[in-house]
Design a protein around this motif. Structure first.
Motif, PDB file in Angstrom:
ATOM      1  N   PHE A 247      46.901  31.961  72.667  1.00  0.00           N
ATOM      2  CA  PHE A 247      47.995  32.282  71.664  1.00  0.00           C
ATOM      3  C   PHE A 247      48.472  30.921  70.815  1.00  0.00           C
ATOM      4  O   PHE A 247      48.753  31.255  69.576  1.00  0.00           O
ATOM      5  N   LEU A 248      48.739  29.935  71.498  1.00  0.00           N
ATOM      6  CA  LEU A 248      49.232  28.597  71.063  1.00  0.00           C
ATOM      7  C   LEU A 248      48.385  28.022  70.102  1.00  0.00           C
ATOM      8  O   LEU A 248      48.639  27.801  68.910  1.00  0.00           O
ATOM      9  N   SER A 249      47.103  28.074  70.446  1.00  0.00           N
ATOM     10  CA  SER A 249      46.071  27.647  69.639  1.00  0.00           C
ATOM     11  C   SER A 249      46.126  28.328  68.245  1.00  0.00           C
ATOM     12  O   SER A 249      46.044  27.648  67.126  1.00  0.00           O
ATOM     13  N   ARG A 250      46.022  29.735  68.100  1.00  0.00           N
ATOM     14  CA  ARG A 250      45.775  30.653  67.160  1.00  0.00           C
ATOM     15  C   ARG A 250      47.103  30.237  66.204  1.00  0.00           C
ATOM     16  O   ARG A 250      46.995  29.942  65.016  1.00  0.00           O
ATOM     17  N   ASN A 251      48.341  30.293  66.758  1.00  0.00           N
ATOM     18  CA  ASN A 251      49.563  30.226  65.756  1.00  0.00           C
ATOM     19  C   ASN A 251      49.782  28.741  65.370  1.00  0.00           C
ATOM     20  O   ASN A 251      50.202  28.708  64.304  1.00  0.00           O
ATOM     21  N   PHE A 252      49.288  27.723  66.240  1.00  0.00           N
ATOM     22  CA  PHE A 252      49.395  26.268  65.760  1.00  0.00           C
ATOM     23  C   PHE A 252      48.557  26.307  64.651  1.00  0.00           C
ATOM     24  O   PHE A 252      48.862  25.526  63.667  1.00  0.00           O
ATOM     25  N   MET A 253      47.323  26.752  64.570  1.00  0.00           N
ATOM     26  CA  MET A 253      46.524  26.485  63.253  1.00  0.00           C
ATOM     27  C   MET A 253      47.004  27.213  62.105  1.00  0.00           C
ATOM     28  O   MET A 253      46.810  26.600  61.093  1.00  0.00           O
ATOM     29  N   HIS A 254      47.593  28.322  62.139  1.00  0.00           N
ATOM     30  CA  HIS A 254      48.292  28.977  61.039  1.00  0.00           C
ATOM     31  C   HIS A 254      49.267  28.387  60.753  1.00  0.00           C
ATOM     32  O   HIS A 254      49.464  27.990  59.281  1.00  0.00           O
ATOM     33  N   LEU A 255      50.204  27.658  61.543  1.00  0.00           N
ATOM     34  CA  LEU A 255      51.357  27.032  61.130  1.00  0.00           C
ATOM     35  C   LEU A 255      50.807  25.523  60.548  1.00  0.00           C
ATOM     36  O   LEU A 255      51.623  25.215  59.353  1.00  0.00           O
ATOM     37  N   SER A 256      49.590  24.966  60.808  1.00  0.00           N
ATOM     38  CA  SER A 256      49.385  23.846  60.290  1.00  0.00           C
ATOM     39  C   SER A 256      48.769  23.908  58.925  1.00  0.00           C
ATOM     40  O   SER A 256      48.910  23.060  58.236  1.00  0.00           O
ATOM     41  N   HIS A 257      48.281  25.198  58.661  1.00  0.00           N
ATOM     42  CA  HIS A 257      47.644  25.547  57.200  1.00  0.00           C
ATOM     43  C   HIS A 257      49.024  25.618  56.367  1.00  0.00           C
ATOM     44  O   HIS A 257      48.952  25.380  55.158  1.00  0.00           O
ATOM     45  N   LEU A 258      50.015  26.191  56.882  1.00  0.00           N
ATOM     46  CA  LEU A 258      51.241  26.351  55.977  1.00  0.00           C
ATOM     47  C   LEU A 258      52.053  24.894  55.847  1.00  0.00           C
ATOM     48  O   LEU A 258      52.296  24.540  54.790  1.00  0.00           O
ATOM     49  N   VAL A 259      52.141  23.892  56.934  1.00  0.00           N
ATOM     50  CA  VAL A 259      52.849  22.684  56.893  1.00  0.00           C
ATOM     51  C   VAL A 259      51.976  21.842  56.389  1.00  0.00           C
ATOM     52  O   VAL A 259      52.597  20.807  55.447  1.00  0.00           O
ATOM     53  N   MET A 260      50.693  21.747  56.528  1.00  0.00           N
ATOM     54  CA  MET A 260      49.855  20.470  56.004  1.00  0.00           C
ATOM     55  C   MET A 260      48.736  21.163  55.337  1.00  0.00           C
ATOM     56  O   MET A 260      47.542  21.065  55.762  1.00  0.00           O
ATOM     57  N   PRO A 261      49.043  21.713  54.063  1.00  0.00           N
ATOM     58  CA  PRO A 261      47.888  22.303  53.512  1.00  0.00           C
ATOM     59  C   PRO A 261      46.714  21.525  52.922  1.00  0.00           C
ATOM     60  O   PRO A 261      46.905  20.542  52.758  1.00  0.00           O
ATOM     61  N   TRP A 262      45.690  22.231  53.102  1.00  0.00           N
ATOM     62  CA  TRP A 262      44.334  21.473  52.642  1.00  0.00           C
ATOM     63  C   TRP A 262      44.229  21.804  51.315  1.00  0.00           C
ATOM     64  O   TRP A 262      43.686  23.152  51.013  1.00  0.00           O
TER      65      TRP A 262
END
Length: 183
Positions: A87-102
């Motif tokens: 759960f943490l891994s999944r949500n961390f990755m989604h949040l990372s894409h919002l905060v640190m956009p590629w």
């Protein structure tokens, strides 16, 4: 998994592809535990600043991804708190894409969403329209099609008329500009 650590190697690889004579390059890569459609714009100062677009479709394995396995080791899947780690891994990755956009991740023009998925997936290419100059790429997840792109090969920048394979000077940057936030 992180080209930013190897910019010279990446540049050599992309220049090799762009100088190989391939008319409309689309790269297929894997092993980042997610899928994504990346797009870079490559410009050559020695070719009167001519530019070419390069697409890269990345898929994870069909056995693990950021949303399903926090760790590929079997013993970790038996831990009582494994579900919470996923759960943490999944949500961390989604949040990372919002905060640190590629800035290389393609934005779907019809939905406005980034073309990426952290679910289990595989890629599928349909060459049924190749005679018309089109190729369809899809990323399939258990829930269905996560990414779909119909490539019109004429729209992927062709080799410039003054192409010289000995020149190795393309500079490739994310099509939405260099990353400036938290990278």
């Amino acid at each position: 998994e992180d080209w930013e650590k190897f910019p010279d190697s990446r540049n050599r690889l992309l220049n090799s592809v762009l100088n190989s004579g391939v008319r409309a390059p689309i790269l297929l890569t894997g092993d980042v535990h997610m899928s994504q459609l990346l797009r870079v714009t490559c410009t050559s100062p020695s070719r009167n600043s001519s530019s070419r677009t390069l697409y890269e479709l990345t898929t994870s394995g069909i056995t693990h991804s950021w949303s399903t396995f926090f760790s590929p080791q079997a013993e970790h899947r038996e831990l009582w708190y494994y579900f919470y780690l996923c759960f943490l891994s999944r949500n961390f990755m989604h949040l990372s894409h919002l905060v640190m956009p590629w800035n290389e991740i393609n934005i779907d023009s019809s939905t406005g969403k980034m073309d990426y998925s952290i679910d289990l997936n595989y890629a599928k290419f349909d060459f049924g329209e190749i005679e018309e100059g089109r190729v369809k790429a899809q990323v399939i997840t258990p829930a269905g099609v996560a990414i779909e792109k119909l490539f019109d090969l004429a729209d992927i920048d062709p080799i410039p008329a003054n192409h010289d394979e000995s020149e190795n000077d393309y500079d490739c940057v994310p099509y939405r500009g260099e990353v400036k936030v938290l990278h």
